[in-house]
Design a protein around this motif. Structure first.
Motif, PDB file in Angstrom:
ATOM      1  N   ILE A  13       0.804  -1.156   0.058  1.00  0.00           N
ATOM      2  CA  ILE A  13      -0.218  -0.019   0.016  1.00  0.00           C
ATOM      3  C   ILE A  13       0.622   1.161  -0.026  1.00  0.00           C
ATOM      4  N   LEU A  14       1.923   1.180   0.892  1.00  0.00           N
ATOM      5  CA  LEU A  14       2.881   2.329   0.903  1.00  0.00           C
ATOM      6  C   LEU A  14       3.468   2.746  -0.388  1.00  0.00           C
ATOM      7  N   ASN A  15       4.079   1.459  -0.937  1.00  0.00           N
ATOM      8  CA  ASN A  15       4.745   1.867  -2.251  1.00  0.00           C
ATOM      9  C   ASN A  15       3.890   2.265  -3.272  1.00  0.00           C
ATOM     10  N   GLU A  16       2.570   1.711  -3.555  1.00  0.00           N
ATOM     11  CA  GLU A  16       1.833   2.258  -4.033  1.00  0.00           C
ATOM     12  C   GLU A  16       1.181   3.785  -3.987  1.00  0.00           C
ATOM     13  N   LEU A  17       1.180   4.265  -2.903  1.00  0.00           N
ATOM     14  CA  LEU A  17       0.744   5.739  -2.678  1.00  0.00           C
ATOM     15  C   LEU A  17       1.908   6.442  -2.792  1.00  0.00           C
ATOM     16  N   GLN A  18       3.268   5.799  -2.431  1.00  0.00           N
ATOM     17  CA  GLN A  18       4.309   6.788  -2.888  1.00  0.00           C
ATOM     18  C   GLN A  18       4.560   7.122  -4.430  1.00  0.00           C
ATOM     19  N   GLN A  19       4.072   6.139  -5.087  1.00  0.00           N
ATOM     20  CA  GLN A  19       4.077   6.340  -6.803  1.00  0.00           C
ATOM     21  C   GLN A  19       2.906   7.324  -7.223  1.00  0.00           C
ATOM     22  N   ASN A  20       1.876   6.761  -6.608  1.00  0.00           N
ATOM     23  CA  ASN A  20       0.682   7.960  -7.191  1.00  0.00           C
ATOM     24  C   ASN A  20      -0.371   7.820  -5.794  1.00  0.00           C
ATOM     25  N   ALA A  21      -0.056   9.045  -5.163  1.00  0.00           N
ATOM     26  CA  ALA A  21      -0.870   9.315  -3.985  1.00  0.00           C
ATOM     27  C   ALA A  21      -2.573   9.593  -4.347  1.00  0.00           C
ATOM     28  N   SER A  22      -2.646   9.984  -5.673  1.00  0.00           N
ATOM     29  CA  SER A  22      -3.900  10.277  -6.041  1.00  0.00           C
ATOM     30  C   SER A  22      -4.872   9.088  -6.434  1.00  0.00           C
ATOM     31  N   LEU A  23      -4.394   7.944  -6.110  1.00  0.00           N
ATOM     32  CA  LEU A  23      -5.304   6.542  -6.471  1.00  0.00           C
ATOM     33  C   LEU A  23      -6.380   6.753  -5.467  1.00  0.00           C
ATOM     34  N   THR A  24      -7.362   6.325  -6.012  1.00  0.00           N
ATOM     35  CA  THR A  24      -8.847   6.043  -5.278  1.00  0.00           C
ATOM     36  C   THR A  24      -8.796   4.845  -4.544  1.00  0.00           C
ATOM     37  N   ASN A  25      -9.429   4.642  -3.583  1.00  0.00           N
ATOM     38  CA  ASN A  25      -9.303   3.667  -2.487  1.00  0.00           C
ATOM     39  C   ASN A  25      -9.667   2.344  -3.449  1.00  0.00           C
ATOM     40  N   VAL A  26     -10.644   2.389  -4.436  1.00  0.00           N
ATOM     41  CA  VAL A  26     -10.949   1.273  -4.914  1.00  0.00           C
ATOM     42  C   VAL A  26      -9.678   0.790  -6.083  1.00  0.00           C
ATOM     43  N   GLU A  27      -9.100   1.759  -6.532  1.00  0.00           N
ATOM     44  CA  GLU A  27      -7.647   1.449  -7.370  1.00  0.00           C
ATOM     45  C   GLU A  27      -6.823   0.962  -6.382  1.00  0.00           C
ATOM     46  N   LEU A  28      -6.532   1.561  -5.518  1.00  0.00           N
ATOM     47  CA  LEU A  28      -5.450   1.118  -4.402  1.00  0.00           C
ATOM     48  C   LEU A  28      -5.786  -0.251  -4.137  1.00  0.00           C
ATOM     49  N   ALA A  29      -7.004  -0.592  -3.864  1.00  0.00           N
ATOM     50  CA  ALA A  29      -7.661  -2.009  -3.107  1.00  0.00           C
ATOM     51  C   ALA A  29      -7.076  -3.153  -4.240  1.00  0.00           C
ATOM     52  N   SER A  30      -7.357  -2.659  -5.428  1.00  0.00           N
ATOM     53  CA  SER A  30      -7.209  -3.746  -6.725  1.00  0.00           C
ATOM     54  C   SER A  30      -5.668  -3.939  -6.991  1.00  0.00           C
ATOM     55  N   ARG A  31      -4.863  -2.820  -6.881  1.00  0.00           N
ATOM     56  CA  ARG A  31      -3.428  -3.138  -7.020  1.00  0.00           C
ATOM     57  C   ARG A  31      -2.869  -3.889  -5.819  1.00  0.00           C
ATOM     58  N   VAL A  32      -3.274  -4.057  -4.697  1.00  0.00           N
ATOM     59  CA  VAL A  32      -2.774  -4.612  -3.442  1.00  0.00           C
ATOM     60  C   VAL A  32      -3.329  -5.970  -2.957  1.00  0.00           C
ATOM     61  N   ASN A  33      -4.735  -6.415  -4.076  1.00  0.00           N
ATOM     62  CA  ASN A  33      -5.241  -7.562  -3.912  1.00  0.00           C
ATOM     63  C   ASN A  33      -6.138  -7.704  -2.677  1.00  0.00           C
ATOM     64  N   LEU A  34      -6.869  -6.556  -2.540  1.00  0.00           N
ATOM     65  CA  LEU A  34      -7.841  -6.503  -1.103  1.00  0.00           C
ATOM     66  C   LEU A  34      -9.110  -5.707  -1.723  1.00  0.00           C
ATOM     67  N   SER A  35      -9.923  -6.300  -0.887  1.00  0.00           N
ATOM     68  CA  SER A  35     -11.411  -5.355  -1.040  1.00  0.00           C
ATOM     69  C   SER A  35     -11.492  -4.152  -0.531  1.00  0.00           C
ATOM     70  N   PRO A  36     -12.196  -3.053  -1.038  1.00  0.00           N
ATOM     71  CA  PRO A  36     -12.133  -1.721  -0.829  1.00  0.00           C
ATOM     72  C   PRO A  36     -12.065  -1.541   0.787  1.00  0.00           C
ATOM     73  N   SER A  37     -13.084  -2.256   1.514  1.00  0.00           N
ATOM     74  CA  SER A  37     -13.250  -1.777   3.150  1.00  0.00           C
ATOM     75  C   SER A  37     -11.985  -2.142   3.858  1.00  0.00           C
ATOM     76  N   PRO A  38     -11.405  -3.179   3.778  1.00  0.00           N
ATOM     77  CA  PRO A  38      -9.992  -3.541   4.602  1.00  0.00           C
ATOM     78  C   PRO A  38      -8.690  -2.760   4.160  1.00  0.00           C
ATOM     79  N   CYS A  39      -8.729  -2.419   2.871  1.00  0.00           N
ATOM     80  CA  CYS A  39      -7.755  -1.496   2.122  1.00  0.00           C
ATOM     81  C   CYS A  39      -7.940  -0.110   2.991  1.00  0.00           C
ATOM     82  N   LEU A  40      -9.034   0.269   3.094  1.00  0.00           N
ATOM     83  CA  LEU A  40      -9.226   1.644   3.481  1.00  0.00           C
ATOM     84  C   LEU A  40      -8.854   1.570   5.010  1.00  0.00           C
ATOM     85  N   ALA A  41      -9.400   0.589   5.775  1.00  0.00           N
ATOM     86  CA  ALA A  41      -9.136   0.405   7.124  1.00  0.00           C
ATOM     87  C   ALA A  41      -7.386   0.601   7.389  1.00  0.00           C
TER      88      ALA A  41
END
Length: 208
Positions: A13-41
């Protein structure tokens, strides 16, 4: 203060956000293979721990006309704690100073500054830095070309990371209002490439 272990997913998660902090939670969750809710948590936990300090936009200085980078060594008259604290407060007021490090060796501080041109650099050194109480000498070198610049911290997803949590409020410094400076002195520019200013303070009177 407690210690918390970050697992591989946290680090991803940290590495993805360091590359692009504008990712939506849904996009971030997809990239780290999580569902949106636990990713946001997880993201909120990382923010609460202070691992994620803030999210910013990285601007292109060349596009904005900020074309000069210089590295400035500053030496103080004395290294007493009040002098160090006073210098730190003064530096914090200068928007041109991108980074400031307390150093070992011949100089007390190393600054990385960015300005529009040589005239702006001269103004920064002569009319601002040299007027800070306790400064005894200033030496500066211009960067000819930026070869590498990174904002991504090297975090290994295969190695657990231990972090010490602390409140974000305790890590923030109160930034004083900007101070106004007046101009009176001249700096010496050698060949347009190297600039060095040495100042000796004698009973409150500065001499180049």
């Amino acid at each position: 203060m407690t210690t918390t272990a970050l697992d591989r997913i946290d680090i991803k998660i940290l590495n993805e956000l360091q590359q692009n902090a504008s990712l939506t939670n849904v996009e971030l969750a997809s990239r780290v293979n999580l569902s949106p809710s636990p990713c946001l948590a997880r993201v909120r936990t990382l923010e609460k721990l202070g691992v994620i300090d803030r999210r910013i936009a990285v601007l292109d200085p060349a596009v904005l006309g900020i074309g000069v980078t210089a590295f400035i060594q500053v030496k103080l008259e004395r290294q007493a704690q009040p002098s160090l604290e006073s210098f730190t407060r003064s530096i914090d007021r200068l928007s041109e100073v991108m980074e400031c490090y307390l150093m070992t060796g011949d100089s007390d501080y190393l600054l990385r500054v960015m300005v529009s041109d040589i005239d702006a650099l001269e103004d920064l050194i002569v009319n601002k830095l040299s007027r800070i109480t306790g400064v005894s000498s200033i030496r500066s070198n211009l960067a000819l070309k930026r070869i590498s610049h990174k904002t991504v911290l090297p975090i290994d997803a295969n190695r657990p990371v231990q972090v010490k949590s602390c409140s974000s409020a305790s890590r923030r410094l109160d930034r004083p209002a900007k101070q106004r400076f007046d101009a009176s002195s001249q700096a010496q520019i050698d060949g347009g490439m190297n600039l060095e200013t040495s100042r000796i303070f004698d009973h409150g009177t500065a001499r180049l």
